[in-house]
Design a protein around this motif. Structure first.
Motif, PDB file in Angstrom:
ATOM      1  N   ILE A   4       0.818  -1.242  -0.013  1.00  0.00           N
ATOM      2  CA  ILE A   4      -0.203   0.008  -0.029  1.00  0.00           C
ATOM      3  C   ILE A   4       0.978   1.150  -0.127  1.00  0.00           C
ATOM      4  O   ILE A   4       1.730   1.329   0.751  1.00  0.00           O
ATOM      5  N   LYS A   5       0.597   2.025  -0.884  1.00  0.00           N
ATOM      6  CA  LYS A   5       1.358   3.384  -0.986  1.00  0.00           C
ATOM      7  C   LYS A   5       0.665   4.168  -0.078  1.00  0.00           C
ATOM      8  O   LYS A   5      -0.271   4.198   0.669  1.00  0.00           O
ATOM      9  N   GLY A  42      -0.731   2.186  10.461  1.00  0.00           N
ATOM     10  CA  GLY A  42       0.549   2.061   9.699  1.00  0.00           C
ATOM     11  C   GLY A  42       0.928   2.738   8.363  1.00  0.00           C
ATOM     12  O   GLY A  42       1.889   2.514   7.723  1.00  0.00           O
ATOM     13  N   LEU A  43      -0.349   3.399   7.810  1.00  0.00           N
ATOM     14  CA  LEU A  43      -0.192   4.101   6.928  1.00  0.00           C
ATOM     15  C   LEU A  43       0.547   5.502   6.713  1.00  0.00           C
ATOM     16  O   LEU A  43       0.425   6.282   7.970  1.00  0.00           O
ATOM     17  N   THR A  44       0.966   6.039   5.507  1.00  0.00           N
ATOM     18  CA  THR A  44       1.574   7.165   5.718  1.00  0.00           C
ATOM     19  C   THR A  44       0.755   8.212   4.899  1.00  0.00           C
ATOM     20  O   THR A  44       0.030   7.806   3.854  1.00  0.00           O
ATOM     21  N   MET A  45       0.594   9.423   5.123  1.00  0.00           N
ATOM     22  CA  MET A  45      -0.183  10.423   4.648  1.00  0.00           C
ATOM     23  C   MET A  45       0.421  11.803   4.324  1.00  0.00           C
ATOM     24  O   MET A  45       1.342  11.970   4.903  1.00  0.00           O
ATOM     25  N   ASP A  46       0.164  12.497   3.051  1.00  0.00           N
ATOM     26  CA  ASP A  46       0.458  13.752   2.848  1.00  0.00           C
ATOM     27  C   ASP A  46      -0.793  14.622   2.804  1.00  0.00           C
ATOM     28  O   ASP A  46      -1.616  14.145   2.489  1.00  0.00           O
ATOM     29  N   ILE A  47      -0.375  15.781   2.857  1.00  0.00           N
ATOM     30  CA  ILE A  47      -1.520  16.870   3.001  1.00  0.00           C
ATOM     31  C   ILE A  47      -1.457  17.793   1.650  1.00  0.00           C
ATOM     32  O   ILE A  47      -0.184  18.422   1.895  1.00  0.00           O
ATOM     33  N   ALA A  48      -2.298  18.127   0.940  1.00  0.00           N
ATOM     34  CA  ALA A  48      -2.174  19.088  -0.267  1.00  0.00           C
ATOM     35  C   ALA A  48      -3.401  20.014  -0.177  1.00  0.00           C
ATOM     36  O   ALA A  48      -4.119  19.721   0.604  1.00  0.00           O
ATOM     37  N   ALA A  97      -1.712  20.857  -8.006  1.00  0.00           N
ATOM     38  CA  ALA A  97      -1.166  20.792  -9.222  1.00  0.00           C
ATOM     39  C   ALA A  97      -0.084  20.311  -9.244  1.00  0.00           C
ATOM     40  O   ALA A  97       0.517  19.885 -10.394  1.00  0.00           O
ATOM     41  N   GLU A  98       0.580  20.216  -8.183  1.00  0.00           N
ATOM     42  CA  GLU A  98       2.174  19.488  -8.094  1.00  0.00           C
ATOM     43  C   GLU A  98       2.065  17.977  -7.718  1.00  0.00           C
ATOM     44  O   GLU A  98       3.055  17.451  -7.492  1.00  0.00           O
ATOM     45  N   VAL A  99       1.027  17.681  -7.399  1.00  0.00           N
ATOM     46  CA  VAL A  99       1.097  16.170  -6.661  1.00  0.00           C
ATOM     47  C   VAL A  99       1.259  15.292  -7.830  1.00  0.00           C
ATOM     48  O   VAL A  99       0.561  15.343  -9.073  1.00  0.00           O
ATOM     49  N   ASP A 100       1.965  14.146  -7.648  1.00  0.00           N
ATOM     50  CA  ASP A 100       2.109  13.069  -8.457  1.00  0.00           C
ATOM     51  C   ASP A 100       1.119  12.011  -7.806  1.00  0.00           C
ATOM     52  O   ASP A 100       1.338  11.273  -7.077  1.00  0.00           O
ATOM     53  N   ALA A 101       0.140  11.638  -8.816  1.00  0.00           N
ATOM     54  CA  ALA A 101      -0.793  10.787  -8.327  1.00  0.00           C
ATOM     55  C   ALA A 101      -0.380   9.309  -8.050  1.00  0.00           C
ATOM     56  O   ALA A 101      -0.854   8.564  -7.594  1.00  0.00           O
ATOM     57  N   SER A 102       0.614   9.054  -8.783  1.00  0.00           N
ATOM     58  CA  SER A 102       1.308   7.569  -8.865  1.00  0.00           C
ATOM     59  C   SER A 102       1.812   7.307  -7.575  1.00  0.00           C
ATOM     60  O   SER A 102       2.116   6.070  -7.305  1.00  0.00           O
ATOM     61  N   GLN A 103       2.039   8.262  -6.759  1.00  0.00           N
ATOM     62  CA  GLN A 103       2.560   8.155  -5.416  1.00  0.00           C
ATOM     63  C   GLN A 103       1.549   7.611  -4.277  1.00  0.00           C
ATOM     64  O   GLN A 103       2.027   7.279  -3.129  1.00  0.00           O
ATOM     65  N   TYR A 104       0.285   7.552  -4.740  1.00  0.00           N
ATOM     66  CA  TYR A 104      -0.838   7.457  -3.915  1.00  0.00           C
ATOM     67  C   TYR A 104      -1.684   6.399  -4.294  1.00  0.00           C
ATOM     68  O   TYR A 104      -1.774   6.409  -5.413  1.00  0.00           O
ATOM     69  N   GLU A 105      -2.450   5.717  -3.296  1.00  0.00           N
ATOM     70  CA  GLU A 105      -3.546   4.653  -3.520  1.00  0.00           C
ATOM     71  C   GLU A 105      -4.820   5.341  -3.330  1.00  0.00           C
ATOM     72  O   GLU A 105      -5.953   4.518  -3.566  1.00  0.00           O
ATOM     73  N   ALA A 106      -4.962   6.497  -2.739  1.00  0.00           N
ATOM     74  CA  ALA A 106      -6.421   7.019  -2.244  1.00  0.00           C
ATOM     75  C   ALA A 106      -6.108   8.569  -2.157  1.00  0.00           C
ATOM     76  O   ALA A 106      -5.081   8.833  -1.768  1.00  0.00           O
ATOM     77  N   ILE A 107      -7.130   9.054  -2.403  1.00  0.00           N
ATOM     78  CA  ILE A 107      -7.502  10.608  -2.118  1.00  0.00           C
ATOM     79  C   ILE A 107      -8.581  10.804  -1.319  1.00  0.00           C
ATOM     80  O   ILE A 107      -9.514  10.132  -1.407  1.00  0.00           O
ATOM     81  N   TYR A 108      -8.484  11.616  -0.292  1.00  0.00           N
ATOM     82  CA  TYR A 108      -9.437  12.077   0.820  1.00  0.00           C
ATOM     83  C   TYR A 108      -9.465  13.335   0.756  1.00  0.00           C
ATOM     84  O   TYR A 108      -8.592  14.367   1.128  1.00  0.00           O
ATOM     85  N   LEU A 109     -10.973  14.048   0.616  1.00  0.00           N
ATOM     86  CA  LEU A 109     -11.126  15.295   0.471  1.00  0.00           C
ATOM     87  C   LEU A 109     -11.865  15.783   1.871  1.00  0.00           C
ATOM     88  O   LEU A 109     -12.897  15.138   2.158  1.00  0.00           O
ATOM     89  N   THR A 110     -11.358  16.411   2.560  1.00  0.00           N
ATOM     90  CA  THR A 110     -11.812  17.014   3.931  1.00  0.00           C
ATOM     91  C   THR A 110     -12.498  17.954   3.703  1.00  0.00           C
ATOM     92  O   THR A 110     -12.772  18.678   2.741  1.00  0.00           O
ATOM     93  N   PHE A 132      -7.058   9.778 -10.204  1.00  0.00           N
ATOM     94  CA  PHE A 132      -7.079   8.692  -9.100  1.00  0.00           C
ATOM     95  C   PHE A 132      -8.309   7.737  -9.729  1.00  0.00           C
ATOM     96  O   PHE A 132      -8.112   6.387  -9.579  1.00  0.00           O
ATOM     97  N   TYR A 133      -9.604   8.139  -9.765  1.00  0.00           N
ATOM     98  CA  TYR A 133     -10.460   7.359 -10.182  1.00  0.00           C
ATOM     99  C   TYR A 133     -10.378   6.374 -11.264  1.00  0.00           C
ATOM    100  O   TYR A 133     -10.568   5.181 -11.353  1.00  0.00           O
ATOM    101  N   GLU A 134      -9.877   6.874 -12.176  1.00  0.00           N
ATOM    102  CA  GLU A 134      -9.670   6.180 -13.580  1.00  0.00           C
ATOM    103  C   GLU A 134      -8.335   5.081 -13.662  1.00  0.00           C
ATOM    104  O   GLU A 134      -8.180   4.410 -14.475  1.00  0.00           O
ATOM    105  N   ASN A 135      -7.424   5.389 -12.646  1.00  0.00           N
ATOM    106  CA  ASN A 135      -6.545   4.440 -12.460  1.00  0.00           C
ATOM    107  C   ASN A 135      -6.770   3.464 -11.110  1.00  0.00           C
ATOM    108  O   ASN A 135      -5.943   2.741 -10.654  1.00  0.00           O
ATOM    109  N   ASN A 136      -8.219   3.276 -11.102  1.00  0.00           N
ATOM    110  CA  ASN A 136      -8.644   2.392  -9.857  1.00  0.00           C
ATOM    111  C   ASN A 136      -8.205   2.712  -8.638  1.00  0.00           C
ATOM    112  O   ASN A 136      -7.899   1.793  -7.646  1.00  0.00           O
ATOM    113  N   LYS A 137      -8.052   3.872  -8.237  1.00  0.00           N
ATOM    114  CA  LYS A 137      -7.683   4.305  -6.858  1.00  0.00           C
ATOM    115  C   LYS A 137      -8.906   4.897  -6.005  1.00  0.00           C
ATOM    116  O   LYS A 137      -9.910   5.460  -6.664  1.00  0.00           O
ATOM    117  N   ILE A 138      -8.924   4.778  -4.759  1.00  0.00           N
ATOM    118  CA  ILE A 138      -9.993   5.261  -3.902  1.00  0.00           C
ATOM    119  C   ILE A 138     -10.117   6.695  -3.782  1.00  0.00           C
ATOM    120  O   ILE A 138      -9.083   7.359  -3.963  1.00  0.00           O
TER     121      ILE A 138
END
Length: 237
Positions: A4-5, A42-48, A97-110, A132-138
């Motif tokens: 899991i990324k 045990g997951l790692t998260m980044d904030i954008a 705009a600078e996020v590399d989606a390939s580094q993540y398995e899910a995106i969460y909108l607060t 994210f969605y079209e690459n089968n990510k959450i």
């Protein structure tokens, strides 16, 4: 779990309502309650954020005991994250705009009302969510966070949320929060107008999570923990 990324969390940069000038921003528990679930696993998260940089916190998410009592949220989780290392992450967030989606398995909108002013019409955010969605990510969102889904279109030209079951902050909750006169639109109505099948809890401000494939949404602040659990379960499946 080793495969899991990271998970990307998106927060607002908006600090005030445009029409009335009330203070707003990130509703803190919608970050911390989600973060707590995934961190313990045990997951790692980044904030954008849409613009990058500083993230304001809605003062009412810290100082409004009436709403805390109504939603059932406790201070304990927020309290655990009242430390310099965690809060410093909100000082200089990455621009979406600078996020590399390939580094993540899910995106969460607060949520927090701030997102109503900088999520819905942000083309970079919409494009990122579609990627994210079209690459089968959450794709997950809570409370007002689904504002970020409103204008997301897939390569087919259809809205991502068309014919999808989902939830988000209801108009009744907006009225009870006494912000119906201040918000730029009804999230509930706008979701439905784009073809989504909107669902809500029978009782306002109670937990409600709706899953439809890769799309996971929560209705209100009370739902942030459960959205985190749903995302974690999906990542593990």
């Amino acid at each position: 779990m080793s495969t899991i990324k990271k998970v990307l969390i998106v927060v607002t940069n908006s600090a005030e309502f445009e029409k009335v000038g009330y203070r707003t921003g990130l509703w803190l528990s919608e970050l911390t309650h989600f973060w707590d679930v995934l961190e313990k696993a045990g997951l790692t998260m980044d904030i954008a954020s849409p613009a990058g940089g500083y993230v304001p916190i809605d003062p009412e998410s810290l100082l409004m005991p009436e709403l805390i009592q109504m939603t059932g949220l406790k201070d304990a989780v927020n309290k655990r994250y009242e430390d310099r290392a965690f809060m410093d992450q909100l000082k200089n967030t990455q621009c979406v705009a600078e996020v590399d989606a390939s580094q993540y398995e899910a995106i969460y909108l607060t949520g927090g009302h701030g997102v109503m002013f900088d999520f819905a019409n942000n083309e970079a955010l919409a494009g990122l969510i579609a990627e994210f969605y079209e690459n089968n990510k959450i794709v997950a969102a809570v409370c007002h966070g689904p504002c970020g889904l409103l204008n997301v279109k897939l390569s087919s030209g259809d809205y991502l949320i068309k014919d999808k079951k989902l939830t988000g902050f209801s108009w009744k909750e907006e009225q009870l929060a006494k912000r119906d006169h201040a918000v730029p639109f009804s999230l509930q109505d706008e979701l439905a107008q784009r073809g989504a099948h909107y669902e809500k809890a029978l009782i306002p401000f109670t937990e409600k999570v709706v899953e439809d494939g890769l799309l996971i949404t929560g209705q209100n602040p009370k739902s942030a923990h459960a959205v985190g659990q749903a995302v974690l379960s999906r990542l593990n499946s």
